[in-house]
Design an enzyme around this catalytic site. Sequence first.
Site, PDB file in Angstrom:
ATOM      1  N   HIS A  39       0.815  -1.216   0.000  1.00  0.00           N
ATOM      2  CA  HIS A  39       0.000   0.000   0.000  1.00  0.00           C
ATOM      3  C   HIS A  39       0.846   1.261   0.000  1.00  0.00           C
ATOM      4  O   HIS A  39       2.044   1.236   0.250  1.00  0.00           O
ATOM      5  CB  HIS A  39      -0.988   0.004   1.167  1.00  0.00           C
ATOM      6  CG  HIS A  39      -0.383   0.030   2.538  1.00  0.00           C
ATOM      7  ND1 HIS A  39       0.361   1.079   3.027  1.00  0.00           N
ATOM      8  CD2 HIS A  39      -0.445  -0.877   3.544  1.00  0.00           C
ATOM      9  CE1 HIS A  39       0.735   0.824   4.265  1.00  0.00           C
ATOM     10  NE2 HIS A  39       0.271  -0.351   4.600  1.00  0.00           N
ATOM     11  N   CYS A  97       1.902  -5.155   6.511  1.00  0.00           N
ATOM     12  CA  CYS A  97       1.900  -4.886   5.067  1.00  0.00           C
ATOM     13  C   CYS A  97       3.252  -4.353   4.603  1.00  0.00           C
ATOM     14  O   CYS A  97       4.145  -4.107   5.405  1.00  0.00           O
ATOM     15  CB  CYS A  97       0.815  -3.855   4.737  1.00  0.00           C
ATOM     16  SG  CYS A  97      -0.840  -4.416   5.129  1.00  0.00           S
TER      17      CYS A  97
END
Length: 196
Positions: free
Chosen positions: A147, A171
Site C-alpha cells: 500500500h 503490510c
Amino acid sequence: MIKQITVLSIMGIVVFISGCGEPQAYGKVDNTPYAISECRQELAHGTDVEADKLADKIVVYKKKRELSMYRKGKLLYACKISLGKNGDKGNKIQAGDYRTPEGSYYIVRKKCDPRLYKSLMISYPNEEDKARARAHGAKPGGYITIHGQPKWNADGHADRYTLAHDWTEGCMAVPNKAIDTLWRSVKNGVKIDIHP
C-alpha cells in the site's frame, strides 16, 4: 466549574476524533487532492499500459527492504519499502504480531483506500500460513497488502522518514509514486514472492 471543564473536555475529544485541524493531505506528488473518486474511476475503467510494461512477477526482499517488479525476467521497476513493525522478527505467525509474511502469493485485489491511498491485496494466508498459525493455537490474520502512504505523507514530503522505519501492521508500504506505478502495471493474479 466542574460542568464547564467536563463540557470542554468532551468538545476536545469530539474535535480530536473528527479530525478537525488535520492538515490537508494530497494523493500524488503533483499536489492534486487526495481523491478516492480518481482511484475508483481507475478501478472501473482500468489504466492504459503498454503490454511490455505489464508485470508478471513481484519479488520482495524483507532484509533489503526492497520490492522489484519484473516481466519475463526483466526488471521493470524497483523501490524501497517499509514492513510491519516487527518485520525483522521473522515470518508472520498470527494476527496482530505485526510481522510481514514470507512465501509465495499472488495479487487478488486492487483497493482504493482513504487512509492509505491505494493498495494491492495479496493472497495471504495460504495453506502453509494457516497450518503454522494452527500449530501455535492462533489465527493467521489476513488483509496483507502493498500500500501507499498515510494521508499525512500523501505528498511524499516524509518518504525518507517513513522508508527508514517499519511501521505497518504487517503490510509492505511504498511511496505513493511507487504504488501508482505498481497499480498501472500489476493486474490481479500476478505472483509475488516475499523472501526473508
